[in-house]
Design a protein around this motif. Structure first.
Motif, mmCIF file in Angstrom:
data_model
loop_
_atom_site.group_PDB
_atom_site.id
_atom_site.type_symbol
_atom_site.label_atom_id
_atom_site.label_comp_id
_atom_site.label_asym_id
_atom_site.label_seq_id
_atom_site.Cartn_x
_atom_site.Cartn_y
_atom_site.Cartn_z
ATOM 1 N N CYS A 1 0.173 -24.015 -6.525
ATOM 2 C CA CYS A 1 -1.150 -24.475 -6.097
ATOM 3 C C CYS A 1 -1.828 -25.338 -7.148
ATOM 4 N N GLU A 2 -2.781 -26.113 -6.656
ATOM 5 C CA GLU A 2 -3.659 -26.875 -7.529
ATOM 6 C C GLU A 2 -5.071 -26.389 -7.211
ATOM 7 N N VAL A 3 -5.829 -26.011 -8.250
ATOM 8 C CA VAL A 3 -7.123 -25.368 -8.001
ATOM 9 C C VAL A 3 -8.251 -26.193 -8.616
ATOM 10 N N GLU B 1 -1.337 -22.420 4.876
ATOM 11 C CA GLU B 1 -0.156 -23.259 4.613
ATOM 12 C C GLU B 1 -0.492 -24.390 3.643
ATOM 13 N N LYS B 2 -1.705 -24.981 3.800
ATOM 14 C CA LYS B 2 -2.005 -26.147 2.942
ATOM 15 C C LYS B 2 -3.250 -25.990 2.077
ATOM 16 N N TRP B 3 -4.323 -25.476 2.679
ATOM 17 C CA TRP B 3 -5.594 -25.471 1.955
ATOM 18 C C TRP B 3 -6.302 -24.128 2.058
ATOM 19 N N ILE C 1 -8.417 -24.946 -3.024
ATOM 20 C CA ILE C 1 -7.033 -24.673 -3.452
ATOM 21 C C ILE C 1 -6.055 -25.448 -2.548
ATOM 22 N N MET C 2 -5.215 -26.265 -3.171
ATOM 23 C CA MET C 2 -4.205 -26.985 -2.397
ATOM 24 C C MET C 2 -2.870 -26.281 -2.645
ATOM 25 N N LEU C 3 -2.205 -25.917 -1.575
ATOM 26 C CA LEU C 3 -0.917 -25.200 -1.701
ATOM 27 C C LEU C 3 0.232 -26.157 -1.441
ATOM 28 N N PHE C 4 1.317 -25.971 -2.185
ATOM 29 C CA PHE C 4 2.507 -26.787 -1.903
ATOM 30 C C PHE C 4 3.770 -26.060 -2.296
#
Ligand SMILES: C[S@@+](CC[C@H](N)C(=O)[O-])C[C@H]1O[C@@H](n2cnc3c(N)ncnc32)[C@H](O)[C@@H]1O
Length: 336
Positions: free
Chosen positions: A312-314, A280-282, A333-336
């Motif tokens: 995502c931000e990687v 969900e987040k990371w 990886i940060m998911l949003f």
């Protein structure tokens, strides 16, 4: 990662207090900032209760002790300069020394054993390591001195890890990486750990954080060791660890989602889409990548996220050398 910001003249006193309370993080270096000092700490609600100013800042890790240099200096009396250049880094796992002896140094094996025993007199076994083999990624070893066993009790990051190098994968060099992840995790998270081995990642995270970890592993010997390791550390663990014996590709899709997914992926296995789909987040996804292909790897992750309808931000972090120009990396990886 958290740090306490204090006036310079109070720094020593506060540092001693934090050490006494078990909140000081000795693995990172403090940093001066004009009239203030940033003291590295382990994240804990206690810090706020004590009224400290806690900030989020990257403080550099202290270098690992250079034991290799000591071995080199002992051997410098016997080996030529050319021979010394072939000397490789070695590992101490519990009371086992694991060495690599390239063919150029095979005639010096006795000297290397003697030097190791001077530098590490407590060692009971010296084993020469081979390559990782099979889907369980276990190495071949040849015992070249001492007791005929490959089981031992290794201590790392405040936990005890029983290992059996002949049956289960274990890499002591990931100690700093396990600690890094443990500091990123927040209390209360639900975490999926794929390819869990004898549980080194799970134990270190659960030692520092009150989390629920679900760990999946296919090698039955690793699962047994993992369960023993939970028992060995039960008084120290703040978090809970549940172990499932099975294939991640079969088990994981039935589990639902988690706040964070960690994948210490075995070489040549692609579990990227599985890891991203369950998080969900990371996600912390480990892989082996050529230095020219970091960007390609990042793009592949972004594309995979898009397919799943996630943004995502990687950030790709080099973790270790694997072979010339190829690194073991972790994609945070940060998911949003
Ligand atoms: C690179 S090792 C990492 C082990 C552990 N995380 C560690 O760092 O010590 C990969 C692990 O994945 C396990 N493994 C391989 N294929 C698997 C699969 N399909 N499902 C679950 N575990 C698997 C292996 O047995 C091995 O223990």
């Amino acid at each position: 990662m958290p740090a306490v910001r204090v006036q310079k003249h109070e720094a020593e006193k506060v540092k001693n207090l934090l050490k006494k309370l078990g909140l000081y993080d000795g693995k990172r270096r403090p940093k001066r900032e004009e009239n203030f000092v940033l003291l590295p700490v382990i994240s804990s609600p206690k810090l706020m209760e004590l009224g400290f100013e806690v900030i989020d800042v990257e403080l550099p890790f202290r270098p690992e002790r250079q034991i290799y240099k000591n071995l080199k200096s002992v051997l410098a009396e016997k080996l030529t300069k050319e021979e010394l250049a072939y000397l490789r880094r070695y590992d101490i796992i519990g009371d086992i020394a694991v060495v690599q002896i390239p063919k150029e140094l095979e005639h010096r094996q006795r000297d290397i054993i003697e030097a190791l025993l001077i530098v590490h007199p407590f060692v009971k076994v010296i084993a020469k390591r081979g390559v990782h083999e099979g889907k369980f990624r276990v190495r071949k070893y040849e015992i070249i001195w001492g007791e005929k066993r490959l089981t031992t009790l290794h201590k790392e990051n405040g936990v005890k890890i029983k290992v059996d190098l002949g049956r289960v994968f274990f890499n002591p060099r990931m100690k700093g990486e396990r600690y890094r992840l443990a500091q990123l995790v927040q209390d209360g998270e639900r975490i999926l750990l794929m390819f869990a081995g004898a549980l080194p990642y799970a134990l270190v995270i659960a030692r520092f954080k009150n989390v629920e970890i679900t760990a999946i592993e296919l090698n039955e010997d690793a699962v047994k060791l993992g369960l023993e390791n939970i028992e060995l550390n039960k008084d120290k663990l703040r978090g809970k660890i549940k172990v499932i014996h099975g294939d991640v590709f079969e088990v994981v899709p039935k589990l639902g989602t988690f706040d964070r997914v960690i994948s210490p992926t075995p070489k040549d296995i692609d579990a990227l889409s599985l890891a991203l789909g369950e998080a969900e987040k990371w996600v912390h996804y480990y892989d082996f990548v050529h230095e020219d292909r970091f960007n390609e790897f990042k793009k592949r992750i972004e594309k995979e996220c898009q397919k799943l309808g996630k943004q995502c931000e990687v950030r790709i972090k080099k973790i270790a050398d694997y072979k010339p120009h190829v690194y073991k990396v972790c994609a945070d990886i940060m998911l949003f």
